[in-house]
Design a protein around this motif. Sequence first.
Motif, PDB file in Angstrom:
ATOM      1  N   PHE A   1       0.822  -1.211   0.000  1.00 50.69           N
ATOM      2  CA  PHE A   1       0.000   0.000   0.000  1.00 50.69           C
ATOM      3  C   PHE A   1       0.857   1.262   0.000  1.00 50.69           C
ATOM      4  O   PHE A   1       0.444   2.283  -0.554  1.00 50.69           O
ATOM      5  CB  PHE A   1      -0.946  -0.025   1.196  1.00 50.69           C
ATOM      6  CG  PHE A   1      -1.873  -1.195   1.186  1.00 50.69           C
ATOM      7  CD1 PHE A   1      -2.937  -1.246   0.309  1.00 50.69           C
ATOM      8  CD2 PHE A   1      -1.665  -2.270   2.027  1.00 50.69           C
ATOM      9  CE1 PHE A   1      -3.782  -2.334   0.274  1.00 50.69           C
ATOM     10  CE2 PHE A   1      -2.504  -3.361   2.012  1.00 50.69           C
ATOM     11  CZ  PHE A   1      -3.569  -3.399   1.126  1.00 50.69           C
ATOM     12  N   VAL A   2       2.039   1.206   0.612  1.00 54.72           N
ATOM     13  CA  VAL A   2       2.965   2.336   0.517  1.00 54.72           C
ATOM     14  C   VAL A   2       3.444   2.499  -0.924  1.00 54.72           C
ATOM     15  O   VAL A   2       3.548   3.623  -1.443  1.00 54.72           O
ATOM     16  CB  VAL A   2       4.155   2.147   1.481  1.00 54.72           C
ATOM     17  CG1 VAL A   2       5.219   3.194   1.228  1.00 54.72           C
ATOM     18  CG2 VAL A   2       3.690   2.224   2.929  1.00 54.72           C
TER      19      VAL A   2
ATOM     20  N   SER B   1      -4.326  10.393  -3.516  1.00 56.57           N
ATOM     21  CA  SER B   1      -3.426   9.241  -3.399  1.00 56.57           C
ATOM     22  C   SER B   1      -3.573   8.593  -2.028  1.00 56.57           C
ATOM     23  O   SER B   1      -3.613   7.367  -1.908  1.00 56.57           O
ATOM     24  CB  SER B   1      -1.979   9.687  -3.614  1.00 56.57           C
ATOM     25  OG  SER B   1      -1.833  10.358  -4.837  1.00 56.57           O
ATOM     26  N   TYR B   2      -3.659   9.435  -1.000  1.00 58.68           N
ATOM     27  CA  TYR B   2      -3.811   8.916   0.357  1.00 58.68           C
ATOM     28  C   TYR B   2      -5.164   8.222   0.536  1.00 58.68           C
ATOM     29  O   TYR B   2      -5.241   7.150   1.147  1.00 58.68           O
ATOM     30  CB  TYR B   2      -3.663  10.059   1.352  1.00 58.68           C
ATOM     31  CG  TYR B   2      -3.894   9.667   2.786  1.00 58.68           C
ATOM     32  CD1 TYR B   2      -2.928   8.964   3.496  1.00 58.68           C
ATOM     33  CD2 TYR B   2      -5.084   9.978   3.428  1.00 58.68           C
ATOM     34  CE1 TYR B   2      -3.138   8.593   4.811  1.00 58.68           C
ATOM     35  CE2 TYR B   2      -5.303   9.617   4.745  1.00 58.68           C
ATOM     36  CZ  TYR B   2      -4.325   8.927   5.430  1.00 58.68           C
ATOM     37  OH  TYR B   2      -4.542   8.553   6.730  1.00 58.68           O
TER      38      TYR B   2
ATOM     39  N   LEU C   1      -8.180   3.552   1.749  1.00 63.05           N
ATOM     40  CA  LEU C   1      -9.385   2.748   1.543  1.00 63.05           C
ATOM     41  C   LEU C   1      -9.021   1.321   1.124  1.00 63.05           C
ATOM     42  O   LEU C   1      -9.674   0.365   1.555  1.00 63.05           O
ATOM     43  CB  LEU C   1     -10.283   3.394   0.485  1.00 63.05           C
ATOM     44  CG  LEU C   1     -11.026   4.661   0.921  1.00 63.05           C
ATOM     45  CD1 LEU C   1     -11.846   5.225  -0.230  1.00 63.05           C
ATOM     46  CD2 LEU C   1     -11.944   4.373   2.111  1.00 63.05           C
ATOM     47  N   SER C   2      -7.996   1.178   0.300  1.00 63.37           N
ATOM     48  CA  SER C   2      -7.542  -0.167  -0.064  1.00 63.37           C
ATOM     49  C   SER C   2      -7.050  -0.922   1.165  1.00 63.37           C
ATOM     50  O   SER C   2      -7.294  -2.130   1.308  1.00 63.37           O
ATOM     51  CB  SER C   2      -6.415  -0.073  -1.100  1.00 63.37           C
ATOM     52  OG  SER C   2      -6.852   0.579  -2.271  1.00 63.37           O
ATOM     53  N   THR C   3      -6.379  -0.216   2.074  1.00 66.19           N
ATOM     54  CA  THR C   3      -5.918  -0.845   3.310  1.00 66.19           C
ATOM     55  C   THR C   3      -7.089  -1.265   4.182  1.00 66.19           C
ATOM     56  O   THR C   3      -7.089  -2.348   4.783  1.00 66.19           O
ATOM     57  CB  THR C   3      -5.014   0.124   4.085  1.00 66.19           C
ATOM     58  OG1 THR C   3      -4.002   0.624   3.222  1.00 66.19           O
ATOM     59  CG2 THR C   3      -4.365  -0.577   5.268  1.00 66.19           C
ATOM     60  N   LEU C   4      -8.122  -0.424   4.268  1.00 63.55           N
ATOM     61  CA  LEU C   4      -9.304  -0.768   5.061  1.00 63.55           C
ATOM     62  C   LEU C   4     -10.032  -1.976   4.476  1.00 63.55           C
ATOM     63  O   LEU C   4     -10.509  -2.835   5.212  1.00 63.55           O
ATOM     64  CB  LEU C   4     -10.247   0.433   5.132  1.00 63.55           C
ATOM     65  CG  LEU C   4      -9.767   1.612   5.995  1.00 63.55           C
ATOM     66  CD1 LEU C   4     -10.716   2.806   5.830  1.00 63.55           C
ATOM     67  CD2 LEU C   4      -9.692   1.194   7.456  1.00 63.55           C
TER      68      LEU C   4
END
Length: 224
Positions: free
Chosen positions: A73-74, A209-210, A215-218
């Motif tokens: 994700f980073v 971007s954040y 959201l992908s991380t969640l």
Amino acid sequence: MMSNLFSTFDPSSSILNISLNWSSTLLGLAFFPLAFWAMPSRWILTWSLVMNTLHKEFKILLGPKNFSGTILFVSLFSLIVFNNFLGLLPYVFTSTSHLAMTLSLALPLWVSFMMFGWFNHTQHMLAHLVPMSTPGPLMPFMVLIEMISNFIRPGTLAVRLAANMIAGHLLLTLLGNTGPSLSMSLLSILIISQILLLLLESAVAVIQSYVFAILSTLYASEVN
């Protein structure tokens, strides 16, 4: 009129019917080798601080058992923010303003999350379809609503990023096209407005971007 206006953002340069504008997506890689051979600069140290902060935040969302998953994700954040910023430069194609790019990022992530969740945590995924304390008669409707909201996630991720990026570029293009017909006094106001819009677009480039990465991380944390 609108079709011609939006067509200005389409890939145009090509050789042998291969669109070369999409190669701008890889321009961000040109900045990374500098960190390996040059002495640390303020830019390198600032970027390292941002990456460490994001790494810690994603680690909290994913949990201590998924420490290595934060790298994905980073890296996703880095790819999107580089493309967003490079798209603000003149004559650089903004790939993140097209659904072909944003869907290519969002859809594989969502499919991999769903496959991992349903194959490894089936009961956990079924429990997500019915929120706690839901009355019995409403359970079928809640399952349907949760399934629909789950299926539209990659679309919302892709459309949110593409729409926010192309909206600012469209406004900059519209204002820029009025420049030749303005007087000198109005032209100075237009230039100041363009500079302010570029500052706003720089903030939007980072924020979007954040948002995409967080959201992908969640979504990934929900399937664990």
